[in-house]
Design a protein around this motif. Structure first.
Motif, PDB file in Angstrom:
ATOM      1  N   GLY A 254       0.816  -1.213   0.000  1.00 53.03           N
ATOM      2  CA  GLY A 254       0.000   0.000   0.000  1.00 53.03           C
ATOM      3  C   GLY A 254       0.849   1.261   0.000  1.00 53.03           C
ATOM      4  N   ASN A 255       0.163   2.367  -0.111  1.00 54.77           N
ATOM      5  CA  ASN A 255       0.816   3.682  -0.020  1.00 54.77           C
ATOM      6  C   ASN A 255       0.511   4.265   1.365  1.00 54.77           C
ATOM      7  N   TYR A 256       1.582   4.615   2.067  1.00 52.72           N
ATOM      8  CA  TYR A 256       1.438   5.097   3.448  1.00 52.72           C
ATOM      9  C   TYR A 256       1.980   6.525   3.553  1.00 52.72           C
ATOM     10  N   ARG A 257       1.254   7.323   4.308  1.00 55.50           N
ATOM     11  CA  ARG A 257       1.697   8.704   4.588  1.00 55.50           C
ATOM     12  C   ARG A 257       2.179   8.767   6.033  1.00 55.50           C
ATOM     13  N   VAL A 258       3.490   8.771   6.197  1.00 57.02           N
ATOM     14  CA  VAL A 258       4.098   8.778   7.526  1.00 57.02           C
ATOM     15  C   VAL A 258       4.378  10.220   7.924  1.00 57.02           C
ATOM     16  N   ASN A 259       4.037  10.546   9.147  1.00 60.56           N
ATOM     17  CA  ASN A 259       4.343  11.902   9.628  1.00 60.56           C
ATOM     18  C   ASN A 259       5.028  11.848  10.978  1.00 60.56           C
ATOM     19  N   ALA A 260       5.911  12.806  11.165  1.00 60.83           N
ATOM     20  CA  ALA A 260       6.624  12.970  12.434  1.00 60.83           C
ATOM     21  C   ALA A 260       6.139  14.260  13.086  1.00 60.83           C
ATOM     22  N   ARG A 261       5.630  14.185  14.285  1.00 57.93           N
ATOM     23  CA  ARG A 261       5.115  15.329  15.026  1.00 57.93           C
ATOM     24  C   ARG A 261       6.097  15.692  16.146  1.00 57.93           C
ATOM     25  N   ASN A 290       6.046   9.984   2.212  1.00 60.86           N
ATOM     26  CA  ASN A 290       5.195   9.038   1.468  1.00 60.86           C
ATOM     27  C   ASN A 290       5.981   7.750   1.232  1.00 60.86           C
ATOM     28  N   ILE A 291       5.438   6.637   1.672  1.00 63.73           N
ATOM     29  CA  ILE A 291       6.085   5.328   1.559  1.00 63.73           C
ATOM     30  C   ILE A 291       5.213   4.423   0.676  1.00 63.73           C
ATOM     31  N   LYS A 292       5.871   3.789  -0.294  1.00 60.14           N
ATOM     32  CA  LYS A 292       5.182   2.829  -1.155  1.00 60.14           C
ATOM     33  C   LYS A 292       5.693   1.435  -0.832  1.00 60.14           C
ATOM     34  N   VAL A 293       4.764   0.520  -0.514  1.00 55.18           N
ATOM     35  CA  VAL A 293       5.097  -0.864  -0.153  1.00 55.18           C
ATOM     36  C   VAL A 293       4.466  -1.780  -1.192  1.00 55.18           C
ATOM     37  N   ALA A 294       5.325  -2.566  -1.891  1.00 54.16           N
ATOM     38  CA  ALA A 294       4.851  -3.509  -2.910  1.00 54.16           C
ATOM     39  C   ALA A 294       5.762  -4.724  -2.921  1.00 54.16           C
TER      40      ALA A 294
END
Length: 338
Positions: A254-261, A290-294
């Motif tokens: 999937g496509n993941y939106r990782v954020n650091a706060r 933005n991370i793409k996992v396939a």
């Protein structure tokens, strides 16, 4: 009657004074609600709003009452009329009058040889002219004294100074000024790449560090310090982590939106102060990845697959690194040789 009128006036004045105190607006601190301290000469405060902090300062100066004197030149012109009396004294004048009178003919004596006998009378020749007699008369003329009045106009000009005194009451003057400060944007990175396969651990880093901002408020230098107190990672797959550097593997494609706060604590001080003033509010900053996992990413050499449920091993306290192949068989592959 006068006593009642005076009492009513006093009651009305008291009511107006109370009304003024009730409805007088509170002093504005340019939007700052938190007081940082100071004194009446220089007070300061702060307020966090979103991703910035506002530092406010206020000064108040009181001019004491004084007495002002205004000197105005005034020209006074006066006219004086003077009467001068002149006296002409009496004069005495002598007038001499000369008058001529006919004198008697003076006999002419003949010589002796022409004289007749003694007994004969003396004869007077008819051709002899007698000399006139002069008579002098002196007459005194007295001129009486005369008094004359002469009028002269005399103008006298004088310049005077008029001094006007005015009492100027004391007056208070205040100034307010504020400035906004924003921390440096947070940046995040992932190693070795943002494209991976499921269950392959990735290393995430963020550069949240303590830093400063400097500005001027009412001519005074203000220094604001932003200190990171927490850093939370949200991997968009229902899991979170904390820390400047973390590892995470995604379980499915999937496509993941990782954020650091990053949460910053705020403190500030003005030039000349040794202690910092802590602001009660905090500021949060976000950094996104933005991370793409396939499963299939290229030519087949995509990395070591970690089975579900297995944890990547840490050898010698090091960190897990992704390699392109077996480093013993292919030491020049991606990730080998470090």
């Amino acid at each position: 009657m006068y006593r009642d009128r005076f009492r009513n006036t006093a009651i009305l004045a008291s009511s107006l004074l109370v009304t003024m105190f009730i409805f007088a607006p509170e002093p504005s601190w340019a939007g700052c609600r938190n007081s940082g301290g100071g004194n009446t000469g220089f007070a300061y405060g702060s307020q966090v709003d979103g991703d910035s902090v506002t530092i406010c300062a206020s000064t108040q100066s009181v001019a004491p009452a004084r007495k002002s004197e205004v000197k105005t030149p005034v020209k006074n012109t006066s006219k004086n009329t003077t009467s001068v009396v002149s006296h002409t004294p009496a004069k005495t004048k002598s007038v001499v009058t000369v008058s001529a009178t006919k004198a008697a003919a003076k006999p002419v004596v003949l010589p002796k040889f022409l004289r007749p006998a003694t007994s004969a009378p003396k004869r007077v020749l008819p051709f002899q002219i007698a000399k006139p007699a002069v008579k002098v008369k002196t007459k005194t003329v007295v001129t009486p004294a005369v008094a004359r009045v002469v009028t002269k106009t005399k103008t006298v000009s004088s310049t005077a100074t008029k001094v006007t005194s005015t009492v100027i009451p004391s007056a208070a003057a205040s100034q307010n000024e504020s400035a906004g400060f924003t921390p440096t944007a947070v940046s995040a990175s992932v190693w070795p790449t943002n494209q991976t396969e499921p269950q392959v651990p990735l290393v995430f880093n963020a550069d949240a560090l303590a830093h400063f901002r400097v500005g001027k408020i009412l001519g005074k230098s203000a220094e604001v310090m932003f200190t990171p107190v927490s850093l939370t990672w949200n991997f968009d797959d229902g899991t979170t982590s904390s820390g400047l550097q973390v590892q995470h593997a995604f379980a499915s494609e999937g496509n993941y939106r990782v954020n650091a706060r990053v949460v910053y604590a705020v403190s500030y001080r003005f030039v000349g102060q040794t202690s910092w003033v802590n602001e009660s509010g905090t500021i949060s900053m976000l950094a996104n990845l933005n991370i793409k996992v396939a499963t299939a990413l290229g030519d087949g050499e995509v990395g070591t697959i970690v089975q579900a449920g297995e944890e990547p091993a840490l050898v010698g306290g090091g960190r897990v690194a992704l390699v392109g192949s077996d480093c013993i068989q292919r030491p020049n592959s991606f990730g080998c040789g470090f």
